[in-house]
Design an enzyme around this catalytic site. Sequence first.
Site, PDB file in Angstrom:
ATOM      1  N   LYS A 144     -10.536  -0.989  10.359  1.00  0.00           N
ATOM      2  CA  LYS A 144     -10.650  -1.955   9.609  1.00  0.00           C
ATOM      3  C   LYS A 144     -10.920  -3.280  10.305  1.00  0.00           C
ATOM      4  O   LYS A 144     -11.210  -4.267   9.769  1.00  0.00           O
ATOM      5  CB  LYS A 144      -9.263  -2.225   8.962  1.00  0.00           C
ATOM      6  CG  LYS A 144      -9.051  -1.075   7.773  1.00  0.00           C
ATOM      7  CD  LYS A 144      -7.896  -1.500   6.957  1.00  0.00           C
ATOM      8  CE  LYS A 144      -7.299  -0.239   6.113  1.00  0.00           C
ATOM      9  NZ  LYS A 144      -8.042   0.244   5.074  1.00  0.00           N
ATOM     10  N   HIS A 177       0.944  -1.004   0.122  1.00  0.00           N
ATOM     11  CA  HIS A 177       0.130  -0.131   0.053  1.00  0.00           C
ATOM     12  C   HIS A 177       0.927   1.199  -0.032  1.00  0.00           C
ATOM     13  O   HIS A 177       1.958   1.259   0.469  1.00  0.00           O
ATOM     14  CB  HIS A 177      -0.660  -0.046   1.292  1.00  0.00           C
ATOM     15  CG  HIS A 177      -1.965   1.035   1.517  1.00  0.00           C
ATOM     16  ND1 HIS A 177      -1.347   2.050   1.851  1.00  0.00           N
ATOM     17  CD2 HIS A 177      -3.083   0.977   1.219  1.00  0.00           C
ATOM     18  CE1 HIS A 177      -2.658   2.823   1.746  1.00  0.00           C
ATOM     19  NE2 HIS A 177      -3.697   2.317   1.587  1.00  0.00           N
ATOM     20  N   ASP A 200       3.150  -4.434   8.139  1.00  0.00           N
ATOM     21  CA  ASP A 200       1.653  -3.719   7.933  1.00  0.00           C
ATOM     22  C   ASP A 200       0.649  -4.631   8.128  1.00  0.00           C
ATOM     23  O   ASP A 200       0.407  -5.460   7.071  1.00  0.00           O
ATOM     24  CB  ASP A 200       1.925  -3.091   6.613  1.00  0.00           C
ATOM     25  CG  ASP A 200       0.718  -2.356   6.217  1.00  0.00           C
ATOM     26  OD1 ASP A 200      -0.348  -2.559   7.156  1.00  0.00           O
ATOM     27  OD2 ASP A 200       0.580  -1.739   5.304  1.00  0.00           O
ATOM     28  N   GLN A 242      -4.632  -5.105   6.781  1.00  0.00           N
ATOM     29  CA  GLN A 242      -5.562  -5.935   6.211  1.00  0.00           C
ATOM     30  C   GLN A 242      -5.549  -7.482   6.964  1.00  0.00           C
ATOM     31  O   GLN A 242      -6.367  -8.273   6.647  1.00  0.00           O
ATOM     32  CB  GLN A 242      -5.309  -6.265   4.780  1.00  0.00           C
ATOM     33  CG  GLN A 242      -5.473  -4.855   3.978  1.00  0.00           C
ATOM     34  CD  GLN A 242      -6.697  -4.283   3.939  1.00  0.00           C
ATOM     35  OE1 GLN A 242      -7.720  -5.231   4.394  1.00  0.00           O
ATOM     36  NE2 GLN A 242      -7.198  -3.093   3.722  1.00  0.00           N
ATOM     37  N   CYS A 254      -4.886   2.667  -3.662  1.00  0.00           N
ATOM     38  CA  CYS A 254      -3.502   2.868  -3.021  1.00  0.00           C
ATOM     39  C   CYS A 254      -2.421   1.875  -3.047  1.00  0.00           C
ATOM     40  O   CYS A 254      -1.594   1.857  -2.187  1.00  0.00           O
ATOM     41  CB  CYS A 254      -3.766   3.294  -1.665  1.00  0.00           C
ATOM     42  SG  CYS A 254      -4.898   4.719  -1.072  1.00  0.00           S
TER      43      CYS A 254
HETATM   44  C1  LIG Z   1      -2.260  -2.795   3.275  1.00  0.00           C
HETATM   45  C2  LIG Z   1      -2.703  -1.606   4.028  1.00  0.00           C
HETATM   46  N1  LIG Z   1      -1.520  -0.706   4.762  1.00  0.00           N
HETATM   47  C3  LIG Z   1      -1.873   0.250   5.453  1.00  0.00           C
HETATM   48  C4  LIG Z   1      -3.109   0.960   5.120  1.00  0.00           C
HETATM   49  C5  LIG Z   1      -3.417   2.626   5.730  1.00  0.00           C
HETATM   50  O1  LIG Z   1      -4.238   2.310   6.568  1.00  0.00           O
HETATM   51  P1  LIG Z   1      -5.038   3.699   7.307  1.00  0.00           P
HETATM   52  O2  LIG Z   1      -5.522   4.484   6.089  1.00  0.00           O
HETATM   53  O3  LIG Z   1      -6.038   3.302   8.146  1.00  0.00           O
HETATM   54  O4  LIG Z   1      -3.809   4.136   8.016  1.00  0.00           O
HETATM   55  C6  LIG Z   1      -4.123   0.446   4.496  1.00  0.00           C
HETATM   56  C7  LIG Z   1      -5.604   0.963   4.069  1.00  0.00           C
HETATM   57  O5  LIG Z   1      -6.373   0.704   3.315  1.00  0.00           O
HETATM   58  C8  LIG Z   1      -3.979  -0.928   3.565  1.00  0.00           C
HETATM   59  O6  LIG Z   1      -4.946  -1.385   3.304  1.00  0.00           O
END
Ligand SMILES: Cc1ncc(COP(=O)(O)O)c(C=O)c1O
Length: 421
Positions: free
Chosen positions: A241, A138, A215, A218, A379
């Site tokens: 999430k 992401h 990270d 998900q 993203c």
């Molecule tokens: C794999 C992954 N990492 C990081 C994020 C960023 O999360 P946040 O926008 O809640 O900080 C997302 C959000 O869609 C994501 O899908």
Amino acid sequence: MSTITSARQSASAVSPAFDVERIREDFPVLKQEIHGKPLVYFDSAATAQKPFAVIDAIRKFHEVDCANIHRGVHELSQRSTAAYEETRTKTRKFMNARSRTELIFVRGATEGINLVASSWGRKNVAAGDEIVISAMEHHSNIVPWQMLCDEKGAKLRVIPMNDRGELLLEEYEKLLGPRTRMVAVAHVSNALGTINPIRQMIEMAHGAGALVLIDGAQAAPHLKIDVQALDADFYTLSGHKLFGPTGIGILYGKAKLLNAMPPYQGGGDMIQTVTFEKTTYNDLPYKFEAGTPNIAGGIGFGAGLDYVTRIGMDKIAAYEHSLLLYGTDALLRIPGLRLIGTAREKAAVLSFVIEGIHPHDIGTVLDRQGIAVRTGHHCAQPVMDWFHVPATTRASLSFYNTFGEIDALVAGLHKVKEVFA
Ligand SMILES: Cc1ncc(COP(=O)(O)O)c(C=O)c1O
């Protein structure tokens, strides 16, 4: 019996005890119609819906306990402090961290990654060092590292993937070397659904003397997380999430690493003493928590953790896997549809393109039928480039979704094809 029916029966046999209709009662938002059709919410990877337990906890905080935390001797402050700090304890159990002090409240996974890139990175990365990320990250796990590399003259290296959307571990092995300082990789890809073999990847990185940030944005809503078993150095996730509110998340870090890192932001709560000459910093975890935090969000997040823990992450994972099998089988029967992301280990994400129809058109026609999917690059623009598509349509599933809703998606996609025939 059709193959789809048998896929559905064998899939539901995987999780016979999962009472999805009962669970749906807990999510008020699901009980509405959109454009005259029952809402089918397939956008949980963007944000998950919230159960009454979360909504009620946030409401109760504002109605009964509202006060700032940590600084007050009065009853309301003590109650709100206890409720907020209780979430840290719940998170410790949820992720199996050694200690509450290893859990820092942040705004979400994005801030968790930025905190490490900024605080750990500025201190530990020098010109010529290398940061390894993967081809399926992401943007929030690309850009902070890119910024750090630009600042320090370090190099960003990228683990490639195959056409199923699986990372190539033999290529990863080759990238690891004496200059590798950090490996930052998603546990589960938001664009593809791939579950990465992070335990093995962490072991490989440690063998090369590098640290690892996972990270988990998900992964946390779908899988059991055990940061000790994984031996992750840092692991971050987003509350929204995970059925909690927006603006709250967690960064886990091993205490010895967090202790050695400088503060991320300065302000109230992160200090022990302040004079104009010198400031001394608070202990973990408060050293990284400057200013009044998202108290209501933290309390709501804790209620969300309780909620999924009551259902059981194992049951959630098994039920969602049965939905994924059923959905994959059903979508692949639609002529011209190509799934983007067919890893052997996958979470419940169905990303796809349909020949000759732009994903935004697909999303718009589905919306008229009450079906909420996400269209775009999610993203993860490098993933789109890798698969040579401008965008995909993504149906991301959760444990409150049903087999019937997947049937509705399939019917909706046939309608899309009629409209654009
Ligand atoms: C794999 C992954 N990492 C990081 C994020 C960023 O999360 P946040 O926008 O809640 O900080 C997302 C959000 O869609 C994501 O899908």
